[in-house]
Design a protein around this motif. Sequence first.
Motif, PDB file in Angstrom:
ATOM      1  N   ASP A 121       0.805  -1.318  -0.046  1.00 54.23           N
ATOM      2  CA  ASP A 121      -0.077  -0.074  -0.042  1.00 54.23           C
ATOM      3  C   ASP A 121       0.967   1.277  -0.133  1.00 54.23           C
ATOM      4  OD1 ASP A 121       0.999  -0.188   2.526  1.00 54.23           O
ATOM      5  OD2 ASP A 121      -0.880   0.504   3.464  1.00 54.23           O
ATOM      6  N   ASP A 123       3.117   1.824   1.650  1.00 54.97           N
ATOM      7  CA  ASP A 123       3.856   1.906   3.138  1.00 54.97           C
ATOM      8  C   ASP A 123       5.102   1.580   3.392  1.00 54.97           C
ATOM      9  OD1 ASP A 123       2.755   3.251   5.464  1.00 54.97           O
ATOM     10  OD2 ASP A 123       2.810   1.231   6.407  1.00 54.97           O
ATOM     11  N   TRP A 443      -7.584  12.426   2.530  1.00 50.43           N
ATOM     12  CA  TRP A 443      -6.909  11.451   1.915  1.00 50.43           C
ATOM     13  C   TRP A 443      -6.908  11.222   0.564  1.00 50.43           C
ATOM     14  CZ3 TRP A 443      -9.385   9.566   6.827  1.00 50.43           C
ATOM     15  CH2 TRP A 443      -8.428   9.359   7.782  1.00 50.43           C
ATOM     16  N   PRO A 501       3.322   6.226   8.747  1.00 51.35           N
ATOM     17  CA  PRO A 501       2.663   6.056   7.320  1.00 51.35           C
ATOM     18  C   PRO A 501       2.331   7.225   6.744  1.00 51.35           C
ATOM     19  CG  PRO A 501       1.481   5.515   9.456  1.00 51.35           C
ATOM     20  CD  PRO A 501       2.746   5.781  10.040  1.00 51.35           C
TER      21      PRO A 501
ATOM     22  N   LEU B  72      -9.015   2.543   5.439  1.00 52.43           N
ATOM     23  CA  LEU B  72      -7.916   2.385   6.477  1.00 52.43           C
ATOM     24  C   LEU B  72      -8.091   1.735   7.786  1.00 52.43           C
ATOM     25  CD1 LEU B  72      -7.241   6.145   6.391  1.00 52.43           C
ATOM     26  CD2 LEU B  72      -5.914   4.118   4.916  1.00 52.43           C
ATOM     27  N   ARG B  78      -0.222  -0.619  13.339  1.00 53.19           N
ATOM     28  CA  ARG B  78       0.096   0.471  12.565  1.00 53.19           C
ATOM     29  C   ARG B  78      -1.130   1.012  12.122  1.00 53.19           C
ATOM     30  NH1 ARG B  78       4.822  -0.010   8.383  1.00 53.19           N
ATOM     31  NH2 ARG B  78       5.112   2.134   7.878  1.00 53.19           N
ATOM     32  N   PRO B  79      -1.603   2.204  12.457  1.00 52.83           N
ATOM     33  CA  PRO B  79      -2.913   2.909  11.875  1.00 52.83           C
ATOM     34  C   PRO B  79      -2.602   3.271  10.309  1.00 52.83           C
ATOM     35  CG  PRO B  79      -1.829   4.269  13.091  1.00 52.83           C
ATOM     36  CD  PRO B  79      -0.849   3.278  13.109  1.00 52.83           C
ATOM     37  N   ASN B  80      -3.773   3.712   9.503  1.00 51.57           N
ATOM     38  CA  ASN B  80      -3.799   4.129   8.324  1.00 51.57           C
ATOM     39  C   ASN B  80      -3.128   3.520   7.507  1.00 51.57           C
ATOM     40  OD1 ASN B  80      -4.911   6.419   9.053  1.00 51.57           O
ATOM     41  ND2 ASN B  80      -2.976   7.344  10.008  1.00 51.57           N
ATOM     42  N   ARG B  81      -3.323   1.961   7.134  1.00 55.58           N
ATOM     43  CA  ARG B  81      -3.076   1.072   6.357  1.00 55.58           C
ATOM     44  C   ARG B  81      -4.228   0.851   5.500  1.00 55.58           C
ATOM     45  NH1 ARG B  81       1.516  -2.306   7.297  1.00 55.58           N
ATOM     46  NH2 ARG B  81       1.534  -2.134   5.045  1.00 55.58           N
ATOM     47  N   ARG B  82      -3.946   0.850   3.963  1.00 52.14           N
ATOM     48  CA  ARG B  82      -5.230   0.529   3.219  1.00 52.14           C
ATOM     49  C   ARG B  82      -5.322  -0.989   3.108  1.00 52.14           C
ATOM     50  NH1 ARG B  82      -3.319   3.871  -2.008  1.00 52.14           N
ATOM     51  NH2 ARG B  82      -1.417   4.129  -0.959  1.00 52.14           N
ATOM     52  N   GLN B  97      -9.737   1.046  13.268  1.00 49.72           N
ATOM     53  CA  GLN B  97      -9.166   2.508  13.543  1.00 49.72           C
ATOM     54  C   GLN B  97     -10.086   3.574  13.988  1.00 49.72           C
ATOM     55  OE1 GLN B  97      -6.141   3.496  10.469  1.00 49.72           O
ATOM     56  NE2 GLN B  97      -6.750   5.853  10.782  1.00 49.72           N
ATOM     57  N   HIS B 100      -8.075   9.180  13.270  1.00 56.83           N
ATOM     58  CA  HIS B 100      -6.979   9.332  12.538  1.00 56.83           C
ATOM     59  C   HIS B 100      -6.103   8.173  12.998  1.00 56.83           C
ATOM     60  CE1 HIS B 100      -5.664  11.025  16.044  1.00 56.83           C
ATOM     61  NE2 HIS B 100      -6.117  12.102  15.959  1.00 56.83           N
TER      62      HIS B 100
END
Lengths: 518, 107
Positions: A121, A123, A443, A501, B72, B78-82, B97, B100
Motif C-alpha cells: 500500500d 507504506d 486522503w 505511515p 484504512l 500500525r494505523p492508516n493502512r489501506r 481504527q 486518525h
Amino acid sequence: MPKSPSDRAAGDPYGRVYDLAVIGAGCAGLAGAVTASERGLSVALLDTAGRIGGQFYRHPDPAFGAVRPEALHHDWSAFAGLRRRLEAGDVAHLAGHHVWTVERQDGADTPWTVHAITGADGDGEHPVRVQARTVLLATGAYERQLPFPGWTLPGVVGAAGAQAMLKAGLVLPGRRVVVAGSGPLLLAVAASLATAGARVPAVVEAAGYLGYARRPAVLAADPQKLAEAVVHGAALLGHGVRLRTRSAVTQVHGTDRVEAVTVSRVDRDWRPVRGTGRRIACDALAVGHGLVPQIELATSLGCATRRTKDGTHALALDAFQRTSVPGLWAAGETGGIGGAQLARVEGEIAGIAVAAQVRDGAAPARDGRVRELRRRRERMRAFAGAMAAVHAPGKGWAEWLDDATEVCRCEEVTVGAVREAVDAYGARDARTVKLLTRAGMGWCQGRTCGAAVACLAAGEGPLFLPPSPERRPLAGPVPLGVLGSLDPSEPSAAPAAPAGPAEQPDTDRPDGNSGPRD
Amino acid sequence: MARDRTPAELVGAAPEQAPFEITFDGRPITTLPGRSVAAALWSAGVLAWRTTRRGGRPRGAFCGIGHCYDCLATINGRPNRRACLVPARPGDTITTQEGHGHAEIAV
C-alpha cells in the motif's frame, strides 16, 4: 518486493537507464511494454499491484491455486497471451511501485525520472526512482461516484470495487446485492456477482438504453462490444436479474449497514420522479457512475487534455499516442474510457511508436500492422464516444441529495456545507469549495467527491465545468520522510528515514490555472 | 441455479497452504491465503473497520483498488493502512481504527 519476472532483471533495477518506463501494467501498459521490448528496447514496467493485469484482468493471488481464473473474466486468452510475452522477454516488471510523480528534464540525455514508493500500500520502506528516455502512461481509470442519501453506510461499495474485490479476493460484499449507477460496467459487475453466487435483485441504470438504438452505425461498427453486451445480458437473464433503466437509488436504509435501498424513476435529466420510490431489500449496494481517466501524473506535467462526452477529462493524444509533452506517450483509458480491447490496441501502437522514436528518432513507418491497429482504434473510439454520450450524468441528479448527505467521504463534508459555500459565499468551482469546506482535501485528494463537488459548485452553470487542471505535484500520499530523503544529486534509491505511515496529505497548491485546456 | 456457489468454487480455488487465522478486534477470523485484509474481513461478513474522525461513523472498503482511503485500518498496531491493498498474513492483528488512528500521540 517485486517477485515475478522482475527478479530476472538481475542486479539493481534502479541503477540503469531504460529506453522506456511504462507506468501501469493493465491492458495498455502490458501491450506497450511487450511490444517495445520485442522491438529491442529496454523497458521497465511499474505498477502498484503485486500482479500484472490492472483492473480489468485483476485476478486471484497464486496462493489460491485457482484452476479456472478465467471464470470471472472475458477474453482471458488475450491476457494470457500478453503475460506469456512478458514472461518470455526481459521487461523489468517492478510490482508494488506506487508512482507519485514523474519529472522531466529538458535537454537531458535521460529526460525522465519516475519516482515511486514501494510496498503493498505504498507504506514501504524506501523511495525509488527509475530513469528512462521515454515514458508511457497507462494508468487506467477509476470510478466516478455521485453521492446520494445513505451512500456512506457500510455495505455500499463501488461497483468497480465490488468487481475488484471479487476478482482478486474471491469475496462478495453481501448475499443480496443491488447494482446501481450508470454505464456498461454495471452489467458486467452484476453478471460477475450473480455468477459468483450473489443474488442481484436489480440493476438500476439512470440512463436509458434506447440511446444506443439511436446510434446504429456506431453499434454496427463494433460487433465485439455488442457480443459482450449479449453475453452479459444472457448471464443476467439466466440469474433472474432485472434491469431497471431510467432509475436511480435515491436512499439507502439501515443504521450500521445496508438493509434496503429505495429505487426511484428518473427523468431524462436524471431528476427523480416524485412518488415512484420502491424499496428493495438487500444487504449490499454496488454503485458507480462511469469511469474517469486517471491522468494526474500527466496533467502535473502540463499535458493537454480533451473533454469527453460524459464530462470527464482525458489526455489529448495524436495518431501515435503521443501526448502534448515530448517523450511522453499514453494509451488506454488515460486517453478516454474505451475498454480493454481498445487499451491493448493503443498500447501496441504506443509500443511501436516509442520503439521507432528511440531507434530512428522518427514516427513509425506506416506498415500494414500500424494501419490495421489504427483502423481498429478509430472504430472502438467511435463506439466509446457513443457510450459516453448515452451514460453522461444528467443535470438533475443533484435533486436526489438532501442537505445531510455527505459529499466528501474523507472530510465528512455535507451537501449543506457545499451549498452554503456556493450560495452564501459565492464559490463557483471545486477549488473554491475545497478551500471553504475542505471537500476534496482529504486522503483521496478529491478523487471520490471531485465530480460531485464540481457539479454542485457549477450550479445552474454548465455541467462539469470548470475542470480544475489539477496541477498537483504529487499523485498520491507520500510520507514526509520520503520527500526529506530525496537527494537531487543522487540518482539511485536512498532508504527513507523511518517515517510514519502516509498521513493525510495536504498537497493542495495553487492550481495555477495555466494548464492546457481543450 | 447454483445459488450457493461461492466465488472460490467458481474459479476452482485449491490453495496448497491451509487456511489461517487473523484477528479482528480480538475475534478470530479464518481466511484463505491470497486475500487482502479487506477481502479477509469481507469473507467473515465484516464490512466496517474504521470510524470517521468527526462523526465517528463506521466505514470499510469502498473503491476496492486503493484510491478512496475509506478502508484504512490499524494492522499489527500500525494505523492508516489501506486494508484493500495489504495482504492478510497468518496471525495478523486487525483493529478498528478510531479516527486518525493516532489517539495515543494526543496532539
